[in-house]
Write a protein that holds these residues in place. Structure first.
Motif, PDB file in Angstrom:
ATOM      1  N   ARG A   5      22.017   8.756  63.138  1.00  0.00           N
ATOM      2  CA  ARG A   5      22.834   9.205  61.994  1.00  0.00           C
ATOM      3  C   ARG A   5      23.020   8.071  60.989  1.00  0.00           C
ATOM      4  NH1 ARG A   5      26.672  11.100  65.805  1.00  0.00           N
ATOM      5  NH2 ARG A   5      25.959  13.124  66.493  1.00  0.00           N
ATOM      6  N   GLU A   6      23.334   6.885  61.511  1.00  0.00           N
ATOM      7  CA  GLU A   6      23.534   5.729  60.637  1.00  0.00           C
ATOM      8  C   GLU A   6      22.241   5.374  59.905  1.00  0.00           C
ATOM      9  OE1 GLU A   6      25.431   2.506  62.741  1.00  0.00           O
ATOM     10  OE2 GLU A   6      26.970   3.854  63.532  1.00  0.00           O
ATOM     11  N   ALA A   7      21.114   5.479  60.592  1.00  0.00           N
ATOM     12  CA  ALA A   7      19.826   5.194  59.963  1.00  0.00           C
ATOM     13  C   ALA A   7      19.543   6.196  58.848  1.00  0.00           C
ATOM     14  CB  ALA A   7      18.708   5.220  61.006  1.00  0.00           C
ATOM     15  N   ALA A  40      17.696  -4.340  59.264  1.00  0.00           N
ATOM     16  CA  ALA A  40      16.701  -5.150  58.553  1.00  0.00           C
ATOM     17  C   ALA A  40      16.037  -4.399  57.405  1.00  0.00           C
ATOM     18  CB  ALA A  40      15.637  -5.627  59.542  1.00  0.00           C
ATOM     19  N   SER A  41      16.407  -3.149  57.202  1.00  0.00           N
ATOM     20  CA  SER A  41      15.748  -2.291  56.209  1.00  0.00           C
ATOM     21  C   SER A  41      14.241  -2.280  56.437  1.00  0.00           C
ATOM     22  CB  SER A  41      16.072  -2.754  54.781  1.00  0.00           C
ATOM     23  OG  SER A  41      17.451  -2.656  54.532  1.00  0.00           O
ATOM     24  N   ASP A  42      13.859  -2.255  57.697  1.00  0.00           N
ATOM     25  CA  ASP A  42      12.446  -2.226  58.086  1.00  0.00           C
ATOM     26  C   ASP A  42      12.052  -0.767  58.249  1.00  0.00           C
ATOM     27  OD1 ASP A  42       9.937  -2.395  59.234  1.00  0.00           O
ATOM     28  OD2 ASP A  42      10.492  -3.973  60.664  1.00  0.00           O
ATOM     29  N   TRP A  43      11.655  -0.166  57.149  1.00  0.00           N
ATOM     30  CA  TRP A  43      11.418   1.272  57.131  1.00  0.00           C
ATOM     31  C   TRP A  43      10.217   1.666  57.982  1.00  0.00           C
ATOM     32  CZ3 TRP A  43      15.982   1.789  55.997  1.00  0.00           C
ATOM     33  CH2 TRP A  43      16.588   1.224  54.877  1.00  0.00           C
ATOM     34  N   LYS A  44       9.198   0.813  58.070  1.00  0.00           N
ATOM     35  CA  LYS A  44       8.038   1.130  58.908  1.00  0.00           C
ATOM     36  C   LYS A  44       8.440   1.166  60.383  1.00  0.00           C
ATOM     37  CE  LYS A  44       4.316  -0.511  55.965  1.00  0.00           C
ATOM     38  NZ  LYS A  44       3.154  -1.396  55.839  1.00  0.00           N
ATOM     39  N   ALA A  45       9.214   0.180  60.809  1.00  0.00           N
ATOM     40  CA  ALA A  45       9.673   0.146  62.204  1.00  0.00           C
ATOM     41  C   ALA A  45      10.586   1.332  62.482  1.00  0.00           C
ATOM     42  CB  ALA A  45      10.384  -1.172  62.508  1.00  0.00           C
ATOM     43  N   LEU A  46      11.423   1.666  61.527  1.00  0.00           N
ATOM     44  CA  LEU A  46      12.327   2.798  61.694  1.00  0.00           C
ATOM     45  C   LEU A  46      11.547   4.103  61.810  1.00  0.00           C
ATOM     46  CD1 LEU A  46      15.290   3.527  61.947  1.00  0.00           C
ATOM     47  CD2 LEU A  46      15.387   3.725  59.473  1.00  0.00           C
ATOM     48  N   ASN A  98      11.482   6.598  64.976  1.00  0.00           N
ATOM     49  CA  ASN A  98      11.796   8.014  64.788  1.00  0.00           C
ATOM     50  C   ASN A  98      10.706   8.893  65.408  1.00  0.00           C
ATOM     51  OD1 ASN A  98      13.710   9.908  63.514  1.00  0.00           O
ATOM     52  ND2 ASN A  98      11.907  10.515  62.348  1.00  0.00           N
ATOM     53  N   THR A  99       9.452   8.505  65.201  1.00  0.00           N
ATOM     54  CA  THR A  99       8.325   9.241  65.783  1.00  0.00           C
ATOM     55  C   THR A  99       8.371   9.159  67.309  1.00  0.00           C
ATOM     56  OG1 THR A  99       6.968   8.825  63.835  1.00  0.00           O
ATOM     57  CG2 THR A  99       5.803   9.389  65.866  1.00  0.00           C
ATOM     58  N   LEU A 100       8.645   7.969  67.827  1.00  0.00           N
ATOM     59  CA  LEU A 100       8.754   7.791  69.281  1.00  0.00           C
ATOM     60  C   LEU A 100       9.886   8.649  69.841  1.00  0.00           C
ATOM     61  CD1 LEU A 100       7.944   6.311  71.891  1.00  0.00           C
ATOM     62  CD2 LEU A 100       9.573   4.529  71.251  1.00  0.00           C
ATOM     63  N   MET A 101      11.009   8.657  69.165  1.00  0.00           N
ATOM     64  CA  MET A 101      12.149   9.448  69.609  1.00  0.00           C
ATOM     65  C   MET A 101      11.799  10.937  69.617  1.00  0.00           C
ATOM     66  SD  MET A 101      15.969   9.547  67.941  1.00  0.00           S
ATOM     67  CE  MET A 101      15.427  10.379  66.466  1.00  0.00           C
ATOM     68  N   GLN A 139      18.911   0.522  70.233  1.00  0.00           N
ATOM     69  CA  GLN A 139      18.983  -0.862  69.750  1.00  0.00           C
ATOM     70  C   GLN A 139      17.865  -1.152  68.755  1.00  0.00           C
ATOM     71  OE1 GLN A 139      18.953  -3.065  73.414  1.00  0.00           O
ATOM     72  NE2 GLN A 139      21.179  -2.977  73.626  1.00  0.00           N
ATOM     73  N   ARG A 140      16.677  -0.620  69.028  1.00  0.00           N
ATOM     74  CA  ARG A 140      15.557  -0.843  68.111  1.00  0.00           C
ATOM     75  C   ARG A 140      15.799  -0.118  66.786  1.00  0.00           C
ATOM     76  NH1 ARG A 140      12.643  -0.329  73.103  1.00  0.00           N
ATOM     77  NH2 ARG A 140      12.222   1.855  72.620  1.00  0.00           N
TER      78      ARG A 140
END
Length: 94
Positions: A53-55, A11-17, A21-24, A3-4
């Motif tokens: 995949r969508e990200a 939101a095109s929030d690349w920093k959050a993404l 990704n790092t957490l994952m 969900q995050r």
């Protein structure tokens, strides 16, 4: 986590993404080391994979668009510099 990732992608929030990704990348191996996945965990992992995949597709598209924009800016650089120089000279002659 899925969900995050979905929210950051929307939101095109690349920093959050990037943070997700790092957490994952650090969490999934640790989770896998705990033993066999339950059906609910496998379903959550499948949802996470789909969101990831969508990200990746969205980041790729945004990167392509940014590249096009930068190329356009570079092509028009001489005109902008001439305009700025002309305005600068006009301002000093007043």
């Amino acid at each position: 986590m899925a969900q995050r990732i979905a929210a950051a992608t929307a939101a095109s929030d690349w920093k959050a993404l990037a943070a997700q990704n790092t957490l994952m990348a650090s969490s999934l191996p640790a989770m896998a080391a705990q033993g066999k996945w339950t059906p609910a965990e496998r379903a959550a992992l499948a949802a996470l994979r789909q969101q990831h995949r969508e990200a990746v597709l969205r980041v790729g598209a945004a990167s392509t668009e940014l590249g096009k924009h930068l190329q356009q800016m570079n092509m028009n650089k001489e005109g902008w510099l001439a305009y700025a120089l002309d305005n600068d000279l006009a301002g000093t002659q007043a």
